[in-house]
Structure formats: C-alpha cells, structure tokens
Scaffold this active site. Structure first.
Site, PDB file in Angstrom:
ATOM      1  N   GLY A  18      28.865   5.626 -36.852  1.00  0.00           N
ATOM      2  CA  GLY A  18      29.634   6.646 -36.296  1.00  0.00           C
ATOM      3  C   GLY A  18      30.005   5.776 -34.972  1.00  0.00           C
ATOM      4  O   GLY A  18      31.310   6.135 -34.707  1.00  0.00           O
ATOM      5  N   ASN A  19      29.158   5.436 -34.144  1.00  0.00           N
ATOM      6  CA  ASN A  19      29.652   4.677 -32.920  1.00  0.00           C
ATOM      7  C   ASN A  19      30.365   3.503 -33.175  1.00  0.00           C
ATOM      8  O   ASN A  19      31.052   3.124 -32.169  1.00  0.00           O
ATOM      9  CB  ASN A  19      28.267   4.709 -32.203  1.00  0.00           C
ATOM     10  N   LYS A 136      19.729  15.824 -33.943  1.00  0.00           N
ATOM     11  CA  LYS A 136      20.868  14.469 -33.993  1.00  0.00           C
ATOM     12  C   LYS A 136      21.761  14.849 -32.901  1.00  0.00           C
ATOM     13  O   LYS A 136      22.497  15.662 -32.680  1.00  0.00           O
ATOM     14  CB  LYS A 136      21.391  14.928 -35.192  1.00  0.00           C
ATOM     15  N   LYS A 220      23.475   9.649 -41.737  1.00  0.00           N
ATOM     16  CA  LYS A 220      24.056   9.008 -42.682  1.00  0.00           C
ATOM     17  C   LYS A 220      23.174   7.672 -43.287  1.00  0.00           C
ATOM     18  O   LYS A 220      23.432   7.156 -44.339  1.00  0.00           O
ATOM     19  CB  LYS A 220      25.464   8.550 -42.329  1.00  0.00           C
ATOM     20  N   LYS A 282      17.613   4.712 -39.114  1.00  0.00           N
ATOM     21  CA  LYS A 282      17.813   3.427 -39.626  1.00  0.00           C
ATOM     22  C   LYS A 282      16.523   2.725 -40.219  1.00  0.00           C
ATOM     23  O   LYS A 282      16.700   2.155 -41.468  1.00  0.00           O
ATOM     24  CB  LYS A 282      18.919   2.394 -38.901  1.00  0.00           C
TER      25      LYS A 282
END
Ligand code: ADP
Ligand code: MG
Length: 320
Positions: A18-19, A136, A220, A282
């Site tokens: 997203g970033n 989050k 995600k 991640k």
C-alpha cells in the site's frame, strides 16, 4: 537489457505494498495516482510477460485511511460508509487504476494479455482477538500533536515504527478467500489476476452460511500468502518500499538480510526485529507460506522486482 536473465517462476503471486502504491509523499491527486500506477505496471511488466500464471495483490493502507479521513471531515454532510465498504471502495479504486495501467503497458508492448480484477472478500472469525486490540496502521502520518487531537475525537491512533502517528484499526486473521474459485479459474486460464486488494474485504459467516461485512482491515501480506498456497503457487514476491529486511532496523549494527531460512526468520521475529503492522506481517506471512509448502519468498523494493528475482537484491526466505 539485463546482462543476467532473471529466473522467473512460471507461477507467481506478487504482493505490492500500500505504501509503495500510494507513497507518503503524494497528496493523492488522480494524476499522482495514475503516475504511481503506471510506475508499478512498468515494474511488473517483465513478470507479466514471463509468468504463465500471475496473481497480483495489493495493499490499501494509505488509501483506505484517506477514505476514512474524507468521511470524517464530511460526516455532517454525507453519511460515512462502514469500514468494510471503505475497503471495498479502495479495492475498486486501486484495482481500476492498476488494471488499466497494467493493460496499457501490455498493449504498448504489443502483448495481448488481459488483466482481470476480482472483487475479493476474505472470511475472518468474529471472535478474533484483533477486534478488541486495533493494531493496523492506516492512512496518512500525523505529528504527535495532531494525533492527540484526532484521538480526542474518538480515533484510535498508533505510532508506525518511528515514521509518525497513524489511525489504528482491527486486523483479524484471514481464514479463507471467499472468491477463490473465480481467481483460480481466471489465473488458470492465463489471465493476469489482480485480487485480494487491501487484504480482502473482511466478512463473517452466519450459521446458515450467509456472510456479512465486518469493520476491519485484513493484512494483505497474510491474505497473499494464504491465496498463493490455496492456488498451489510456490513463489511469493512481496514488493514494498525497502530493498531488504533488516535486523536491528534503524539501530546501531543494522544488518540487511540476503538469504535466510524460515526458522532463522522466526528467531529474529521472536527477538522483535520487525515493525508491528509493517514488516512483521510480511515475515509472518512468509514463514506461514513456507511452512505450508511454499518454496521461496522474496521481499524487495517495488522498483527492483527483476533484480530481486535474479537474486541480486531482496531478502530471500527459504524453507528450513
Ligand atoms: P507495505 O505498504 O509495502 O505493506 P509497510 O510500510 O507496511 O509497507 O512495510 C514496509 C516498511 O516496514 C518499511 O518501509 C520499513 O519502514 C518498515 N520496517 C519495519 N521493520 C523493518 C525491518 N526490520 N526491516 C525493513 N523494514 C522494516
Ligand atoms: Mg503493510
């Protein structure tokens, strides 16, 4: 041309951050987003050409955060949407820009391949402890003073690994991908599939099997690992805004990791080297993916996808 050809896996799931798709330093105008999507599409182009099956997932943290802020400021005029609907909105908006940008670069290269974007719901457990502990970080970064002001109006705020303050929302575990059969069919037929945007729209099931949305943002990376394994894909490429994963990140004796095993990562994770809500999920997704039979996870910068697959950069995580 690259001197050393990259070894592209035939079947690959690429998760883009997203970033990385909505960097901190853009205001978020459509022109800026088009440029960012075009750059992402260019970065993905070699994979779109080489991989027989390619599934692309993406984050939505910055975008869904901005949707929430817009709603907050316009709440006297327009009824705010529930968070699951905001996630769906962000999936549609990002998916639209990304799909179009990907098809544009394909078409410019004379490649007839098409991209399908699948609106994706993800089932979560309504009793997930995450619902009582928002963890989050989403949306723009605020100073401590602004964060205090927002907290005073009811927002949950959290610090995001030294980069500033952001809104905090619950992030339950993804249990299963509701739209999996459609993703599998499209990917199997050679369509490039954009799916599970923003970690998927969180839904819960009632006893009769019917489902309904619930307010959360699923990570995600965890959803991406789950989806890749469900598809039988053995290679997961997580593209983000750093070239590698570090231990002692931003501390003295910081060390960037090249190749590590899942067990070594588990050890570093237990020592607390990875940012909560940023790098930690991640790493968690990578470990779970490998434990479930995946062969390799590469965490790399969005602009270095090809170099990372060639083994020149990125953190490569392999089974024990
Ligand atoms: P994305 O949008 O791609 O999911 P995130 O911002 O959530 O990106 O996560 C990537 C960020 O994690 C990096 O930009 C970095 O600031 C942060 N980070 C936290 N811990 C680490 C670490 N140990 N090594 C590398 N980056 C880390
Ligand atoms: Mg993230």
């Amino acid at each position: 041309m690259d001197a050393q050809p990259a070894r592209f896996p035939e079947r690959l799931l690429v998760a883009i951050g997203g970033n990385a798709t909505h960097p901190q330093d853009i205001r978020g105008t459509t022109e800026e987003q088009l440029k960012v999507a075009a750059d992402a599409a260019l970065a993905l182009m070699p994979l779109m050409t080489a991989c027989k099956q390619l599934v692309v997932t993406h984050g939505n943290g910055p975008v869904v955060g901005k949707i929430l802020l817009r709603q907050f400021h316009a709440r006297q005029l327009v009824a705010p949407m529930r968070l699951d609907v905001c996630v769906a909105d962000s999936q549609g908006g990002i998916g639209y820009l990304l799909t179009q940008a990907m098809e544009n670069v394909l078409a410019r290269a004379g490649n007839p391949r098409l991209v399908a974007c699948v609106l994706t719901e993800v089932e979560v457990d309504r009793d997930d402890p995450a619902f009582s502990a928002p963890s989050k970080p989403i949306g723009p970064f605020f100073s401590a003073d602004d964060a205090r002001a927002l907290a005073g109006t009811g927002w949950q705020m959290m610090q995001d690994c030294g980069r500033g303050w952001r809104l905090a929302v619950p992030s339950p575990e993804p249990k299963s991908i509701v739209n999996f059969p459609i993703i599998q069919t499209l990917a199997g037929e050679g369509w490039i599939v954009v799916a599970a945007g923003g970690g998927g729209i969180p839904v819960v099931r009632a006893a009769d099997g019917s489902r309904s949305g619930i307010q959360a943002v699923v990570d995600k990376d965890l959803t991406s690992g789950l989806l890749a394994r469900a598809l039988g894909i053995e290679h997961l490429l997580i593209l983000t805004s750093v070239s590698r994963v570090a231990i002692r990140f931003r501390k003295p004796a910081e060390r960037w990791l090249d190749q590590v095993t899942a067990a070594e990562m588990r050890h570093y994770q237990a020592e607390g080297h990875f940012g909560k809500g940023s790098m930690e999920p991640k790493v968690e997704a990578a470990i779970r993916f490998l434990q479930a039979g995946g062969k390799r996870v590469v965490i790399a910068h969005l602009d270095e996808a090809v170099a990372a697959l060639r083994g020149d950069t990125g953190t490569h995580i392999v089974p024990d």
